[in-house]
Design an enzyme around this catalytic site. Structure first.
Site, PDB file in Angstrom:
ATOM      1  N   LYS A 160       4.751   1.205   5.071  1.00 46.26           N
ATOM      2  CA  LYS A 160       4.549   1.856   3.785  1.00 46.26           C
ATOM      3  C   LYS A 160       5.592   1.335   2.804  1.00 46.26           C
ATOM      4  CE  LYS A 160       2.566   5.984   5.751  1.00 46.26           C
ATOM      5  NZ  LYS A 160       2.600   7.438   5.857  1.00 46.26           N
TER       6      LYS A 160
ATOM      7  N   CYS B 226     -12.797  -5.848   6.413  1.00 42.98           N
ATOM      8  CA  CYS B 226     -11.615  -6.205   7.193  1.00 42.98           C
ATOM      9  C   CYS B 226     -11.442  -7.704   7.372  1.00 42.98           C
ATOM     10  CB  CYS B 226     -11.675  -5.532   8.559  1.00 42.98           C
ATOM     11  SG  CYS B 226     -11.728  -3.736   8.464  1.00 42.98           S
TER      12      CYS B 226
ATOM     13  N   GLY C 103      -3.363   8.251   3.140  1.00 41.27           N
ATOM     14  CA  GLY C 103      -3.545   8.486   4.569  1.00 41.27           C
ATOM     15  C   GLY C 103      -4.963   8.941   4.876  1.00 41.27           C
TER      16      GLY C 103
END
Length: 153
Positions: free
Chosen positions: A16, A80, A115
């Site tokens: 993060k 992805c 999150g």
């Protein structure tokens, strides 16, 4: 046949980085890759930038503050596989003879979503049926484990 090769790589730390912008993260990785390859800004003839959640014109935003303008910049979104797809496109551009030195950037900053699961498009029928990317990967893994495979001697 023209061959494509990776001449340098650069990464930032994983984790993060709430205080940093996605552009800062992308620039740091790009600068490290160029130093590793021993090339300067003026040597890069084309750029491919892979990102799913980087927003519009992410490649242009990363390069702008480096003064790397006036060259083709292609942004690639492929879930992805965005970074891998950008690398594939760069290899094809080399093989086609369009350029000799291409930068490829793969960048994401998923912590900006707070999150949990990533927001998905509600109009996608597969999303509504629960077929999100982790589920797809799980199904592929189960199928791979189920398929009989020949054992090489």
């Amino acid at each position: 046949m023209t061959l494509a090769a990776i001449a340098g790589v650069g990464m930032t730390k994983f984790g993060k980085q709430g205080e940093r912008t996605i552009e800062d993260i992308g620039r740091e990785a790009l600068i490290r890759a160029m130093k590793d390859a021993g090339v300067g800004r003026e040597d890069i003839e084309e750029v491919f930038c892979g990102s799913s959640y980087g927003g519009p014109l992410i490649g242009q935003r990363i390069l702008r503050d480096l003064g790397m303008t006036g060259i083709p910049i292609t942004n690639v979104e492929n879930a992805c596989s965005s970074g891998a797809a950008a690398l594939r496109e760069a290899a094809w551009a080399i093989k086609a003879g369009r350029a000799e030195a291409i930068a490829v950037i793969g960048v994401e900053k998923l912590t900006r979503f707070g999150g949990g699961t990533l927001p998905l498009e509600e109009t996608d029928i597969e999303v509504n049926l629960g077929n999100v990317m982790p589920a797809v990967y799980a199904m592929r893994a189960r199928r791979y484990m189920h398929q009989p495979r020949a054992i090489s001697p």
